[in-house]
Design a protein around this motif. Structure first.
Motif, PDB file in Angstrom:
ATOM      1  N   TRP A 120     -33.646 137.918  -4.775  1.00 41.30           N
ATOM      2  CA  TRP A 120     -32.370 137.628  -5.622  1.00 41.30           C
ATOM      3  C   TRP A 120     -31.614 136.340  -5.134  1.00 41.30           C
ATOM      4  CZ3 TRP A 120     -27.693 138.295  -3.377  1.00 41.30           C
ATOM      5  CH2 TRP A 120     -27.813 139.039  -1.964  1.00 41.30           C
ATOM      6  N   LEU A 121     -31.718 136.204  -3.739  1.00 41.11           N
ATOM      7  CA  LEU A 121     -31.028 134.899  -3.409  1.00 41.11           C
ATOM      8  C   LEU A 121     -31.318 133.448  -3.944  1.00 41.11           C
ATOM      9  CD1 LEU A 121     -31.193 135.756   0.490  1.00 41.11           C
ATOM     10  CD2 LEU A 121     -29.295 135.944  -0.719  1.00 41.11           C
ATOM     11  N   GLU A 122     -32.428 133.690  -4.606  1.00 40.78           N
ATOM     12  CA  GLU A 122     -32.926 132.314  -5.292  1.00 40.78           C
ATOM     13  C   GLU A 122     -32.329 132.289  -6.794  1.00 40.78           C
ATOM     14  OE1 GLU A 122     -34.937 129.699  -4.140  1.00 40.78           O
ATOM     15  OE2 GLU A 122     -34.793 130.707  -2.313  1.00 40.78           O
ATOM     16  N   GLY A 176     -28.382 142.630  13.613  1.00 33.95           N
ATOM     17  CA  GLY A 176     -28.815 144.002  13.841  1.00 33.95           C
ATOM     18  C   GLY A 176     -30.502 144.027  13.647  1.00 33.95           C
ATOM     19  N   SER A 177     -31.102 145.078  13.984  1.00 33.74           N
ATOM     20  CA  SER A 177     -32.423 144.909  14.158  1.00 33.74           C
ATOM     21  C   SER A 177     -33.267 144.947  12.750  1.00 33.74           C
ATOM     22  CB  SER A 177     -33.069 146.426  14.800  1.00 33.74           C
ATOM     23  OG  SER A 177     -32.748 147.433  13.754  1.00 33.74           O
ATOM     24  N   ARG A 178     -32.546 145.438  11.827  1.00 36.12           N
ATOM     25  CA  ARG A 178     -33.269 145.110  10.259  1.00 36.12           C
ATOM     26  C   ARG A 178     -33.228 143.753   9.828  1.00 36.12           C
ATOM     27  NH1 ARG A 178     -30.306 149.983   7.949  1.00 36.12           N
ATOM     28  NH2 ARG A 178     -30.703 151.383   9.574  1.00 36.12           N
ATOM     29  N   THR A 179     -32.065 143.127  10.299  1.00 32.77           N
ATOM     30  CA  THR A 179     -32.061 141.688   9.988  1.00 32.77           C
ATOM     31  C   THR A 179     -33.011 140.803  10.883  1.00 32.77           C
ATOM     32  OG1 THR A 179     -29.855 141.875   9.351  1.00 32.77           O
ATOM     33  CG2 THR A 179     -30.426 139.603  10.059  1.00 32.77           C
ATOM     34  N   GLU A 235     -35.995 142.121  11.713  1.00 33.09           N
ATOM     35  CA  GLU A 235     -37.360 142.432  11.092  1.00 33.09           C
ATOM     36  C   GLU A 235     -37.512 141.482   9.892  1.00 33.09           C
ATOM     37  OE1 GLU A 235     -38.479 147.024  12.307  1.00 33.09           O
ATOM     38  OE2 GLU A 235     -36.554 146.571  11.207  1.00 33.09           O
ATOM     39  N   THR A 236     -36.442 141.287   8.883  1.00 32.06           N
ATOM     40  CA  THR A 236     -36.555 140.268   7.864  1.00 32.06           C
ATOM     41  C   THR A 236     -36.885 138.955   8.414  1.00 32.06           C
ATOM     42  OG1 THR A 236     -34.859 141.543   6.769  1.00 32.06           O
ATOM     43  CG2 THR A 236     -35.331 139.330   6.133  1.00 32.06           C
ATOM     44  N   ALA A 237     -36.258 138.495   9.607  1.00 35.76           N
ATOM     45  CA  ALA A 237     -36.664 137.099  10.067  1.00 35.76           C
ATOM     46  C   ALA A 237     -38.140 137.080  10.603  1.00 35.76           C
ATOM     47  CB  ALA A 237     -35.700 136.903  11.333  1.00 35.76           C
ATOM     48  N   LEU A 249     -29.843 143.712  18.232  1.00 35.29           N
ATOM     49  CA  LEU A 249     -29.199 145.039  18.490  1.00 35.29           C
ATOM     50  C   LEU A 249     -30.155 145.966  18.164  1.00 35.29           C
ATOM     51  CD1 LEU A 249     -25.548 144.639  17.259  1.00 35.29           C
ATOM     52  CD2 LEU A 249     -26.337 144.294  19.749  1.00 35.29           C
ATOM     53  N   THR A 250     -30.756 146.819  19.177  1.00 36.19           N
ATOM     54  CA  THR A 250     -31.765 147.734  18.483  1.00 36.19           C
ATOM     55  C   THR A 250     -31.936 148.827  19.931  1.00 36.19           C
ATOM     56  OG1 THR A 250     -33.928 148.032  17.626  1.00 36.19           O
ATOM     57  CG2 THR A 250     -33.705 146.545  19.590  1.00 36.19           C
ATOM     58  N   ARG A 251     -32.164 150.042  19.201  1.00 32.57           N
ATOM     59  CA  ARG A 251     -32.522 151.042  20.323  1.00 32.57           C
ATOM     60  C   ARG A 251     -33.942 151.106  20.292  1.00 32.57           C
ATOM     61  NH1 ARG A 251     -28.393 152.607  17.068  1.00 32.57           N
ATOM     62  NH2 ARG A 251     -26.316 152.326  17.919  1.00 32.57           N
ATOM     63  N   ARG A 252     -34.810 150.448  19.528  1.00 29.56           N
ATOM     64  CA  ARG A 252     -36.247 150.462  19.408  1.00 29.56           C
ATOM     65  C   ARG A 252     -37.046 149.289  20.436  1.00 29.56           C
ATOM     66  NH1 ARG A 252     -37.627 149.747  13.796  1.00 29.56           N
ATOM     67  NH2 ARG A 252     -35.577 148.441  13.618  1.00 29.56           N
ATOM     68  N   GLN A 253     -38.123 149.335  20.432  1.00 34.25           N
ATOM     69  CA  GLN A 253     -38.978 148.465  20.945  1.00 34.25           C
ATOM     70  C   GLN A 253     -39.367 147.500  20.075  1.00 34.25           C
ATOM     71  OE1 GLN A 253     -39.805 147.615  24.057  1.00 34.25           O
ATOM     72  NE2 GLN A 253     -38.758 149.516  24.992  1.00 34.25           N
ATOM     73  N   TYR A 258     -30.465 144.291  22.885  1.00 34.51           N
ATOM     74  CA  TYR A 258     -29.179 144.939  23.412  1.00 34.51           C
ATOM     75  C   TYR A 258     -29.232 146.287  22.869  1.00 34.51           C
ATOM     76  CZ  TYR A 258     -24.677 146.271  25.049  1.00 34.51           C
ATOM     77  OH  TYR A 258     -23.751 147.129  25.390  1.00 34.51           O
ATOM     78  N   SER A 259     -28.854 147.175  23.501  1.00 33.92           N
ATOM     79  CA  SER A 259     -28.680 148.484  22.982  1.00 33.92           C
ATOM     80  C   SER A 259     -27.375 148.905  23.518  1.00 33.92           C
ATOM     81  CB  SER A 259     -29.690 149.478  23.181  1.00 33.92           C
ATOM     82  OG  SER A 259     -29.430 150.548  22.664  1.00 33.92           O
ATOM     83  N   GLY A 260     -26.196 149.336  22.899  1.00 35.43           N
ATOM     84  CA  GLY A 260     -25.123 150.258  23.495  1.00 35.43           C
ATOM     85  C   GLY A 260     -23.896 149.890  22.983  1.00 35.43           C
ATOM     86  N   VAL A 286     -24.947 137.147  12.535  1.00 35.99           N
ATOM     87  CA  VAL A 286     -25.789 137.131  11.325  1.00 35.99           C
ATOM     88  C   VAL A 286     -25.742 138.300  10.269  1.00 35.99           C
ATOM     89  CG1 VAL A 286     -28.304 136.319  10.653  1.00 35.99           C
ATOM     90  CG2 VAL A 286     -27.515 135.994  12.847  1.00 35.99           C
ATOM     91  N   GLY A 287     -25.607 139.459  10.739  1.00 38.91           N
ATOM     92  CA  GLY A 287     -25.736 140.672   9.854  1.00 38.91           C
ATOM     93  C   GLY A 287     -26.520 141.759  10.380  1.00 38.91           C
ATOM     94  N   GLY A 288     -27.066 142.508   9.446  1.00 41.53           N
ATOM     95  CA  GLY A 288     -26.794 142.690   8.222  1.00 41.53           C
ATOM     96  C   GLY A 288     -25.558 143.722   8.136  1.00 41.53           C
ATOM     97  N   GLY A 289     -25.447 144.467   7.093  1.00 39.92           N
ATOM     98  CA  GLY A 289     -24.208 145.351   6.808  1.00 39.92           C
ATOM     99  C   GLY A 289     -23.553 146.097   8.040  1.00 39.92           C
ATOM    100  N   GLY A 342     -27.618 148.205  -3.549  1.00 39.75           N
ATOM    101  CA  GLY A 342     -28.246 147.663  -2.475  1.00 39.75           C
ATOM    102  C   GLY A 342     -27.385 147.898  -1.055  1.00 39.75           C
ATOM    103  N   VAL A 343     -27.778 147.155  -0.110  1.00 40.10           N
ATOM    104  CA  VAL A 343     -27.107 147.378   1.263  1.00 40.10           C
ATOM    105  C   VAL A 343     -25.774 146.577   1.083  1.00 40.10           C
ATOM    106  CG1 VAL A 343     -27.190 146.585   3.718  1.00 40.10           C
ATOM    107  CG2 VAL A 343     -29.268 147.030   2.344  1.00 40.10           C
ATOM    108  N   PRO A 344     -24.798 147.237   1.474  1.00 38.91           N
ATOM    109  CA  PRO A 344     -23.333 146.771   1.176  1.00 38.91           C
ATOM    110  C   PRO A 344     -23.084 145.560   2.357  1.00 38.91           C
ATOM    111  CG  PRO A 344     -23.000 148.997   1.881  1.00 38.91           C
ATOM    112  CD  PRO A 344     -24.800 148.685   1.681  1.00 38.91           C
TER     113      PRO A 344
END
Ligand code: NAP
Length: 176
Positions: A18-20, A49-52, A54-56, A76-80, A91-93, A113-116, A143-145
């Motif tokens: 929807w950004l377009e 954040g890690s979800r942002t 993942e989008t990248a 930022l993530t606690r995952r590999q 980084y995590s913490g 950069v984000g996300g929410g 959606g994601v606020p």
């Protein structure tokens, strides 16, 4: 970040199709590639954040490139997660310690950069000096606020408003 008028930065499933938008605001300003480049040059590092991330990663895998150039990018993530560039660090913490002790002594302009989740965490911890909030001419209903789990009021000062020919309105606030 860029949000729908109803305050979302992505759909619940993470999609940002929807950004377009296709609107025209007569008399609005035009974003020239030169002005975008000049602005990006003022940023010293990125935090996301890690979800942002993942989008990248998804965009990069589809051939749309990497938006963060050669600037250090802290995820930022606690995952590999896969590290697709030498400039990416994980980084995590404690975010407050990370920003104030590790990033501020090295970088002047730190762009979240984000996300929410990260935007909410950043404002809640008092780490943001400025908020850049761009509104697109669209409502998406759910959606994601922009700010997740903000449990406190945050007083702001409206410092700049720019309306673009695309119908996007860019707001710059200083955190009081
Ligand atoms: N419209 C826009 O301008 C814009 C801009 C940016 C992003 N987006 C979209 O927003 C969506 C993502 O936003 P989101 O709120 O769901 O997620 P997010 O803020 O991108 O990422 C949240 C994740 O970051 C990790 N994290 C956060 N703080 C941490 C800390 N202190 N230590 C370690 N890890 C930490 C956690 O991941 P782990 O689970 O990995 O530990 C957490 O689940 C995506 O769809 C993205 O495309 C839109």
């Amino acid at each position: 970040m860029v949000a729908s008028l109803d305050g979302f930065i992505a759909r619940k499933d993470g999609s940002v199709d929807w950004l377009e938008t296709s609107d025209e605001f007569v008399g609005g300003e035009t974003l020239s590639p030169g002005s975008v480049e000049a602005f990006l040059a003022t940023i010293d590092c990125y935090v996301m954040g890690s979800r942002t991330y993942e989008t990248a990663l998804n965009f990069a895998s589809k051939g749309f490139g990497w938006s963060y150039g050669d600037k250090p990018t802290f995820v930022l993530t606690r995952r590999q997660l896969p590290r697709i560039r030498d400039t990416v660090e994980f980084y995590s913490g404690d975010l407050e310690q990370f920003v104030n002790r590790r990033l501020r002594p090295r970088f002047r302009a730190i762009w979240f950069v984000g996300g929410g989740v990260v935007a909410g965490e950043c404002v809640r911890l008092g780490l943001a000096d400025e908020i850049r909030y761009s509104i697109l001419p669209i409502l998406i209903g759910d959606g994601v606020p922009f700010f997740e789990k903000l449990d406190t009021d945050v007083a702001l000062h409206l410092a700049e408003v720019t309306a673009y020919v695309s119908g996007m309105v860019e707001l710059r606030y200083e955190v009081r």
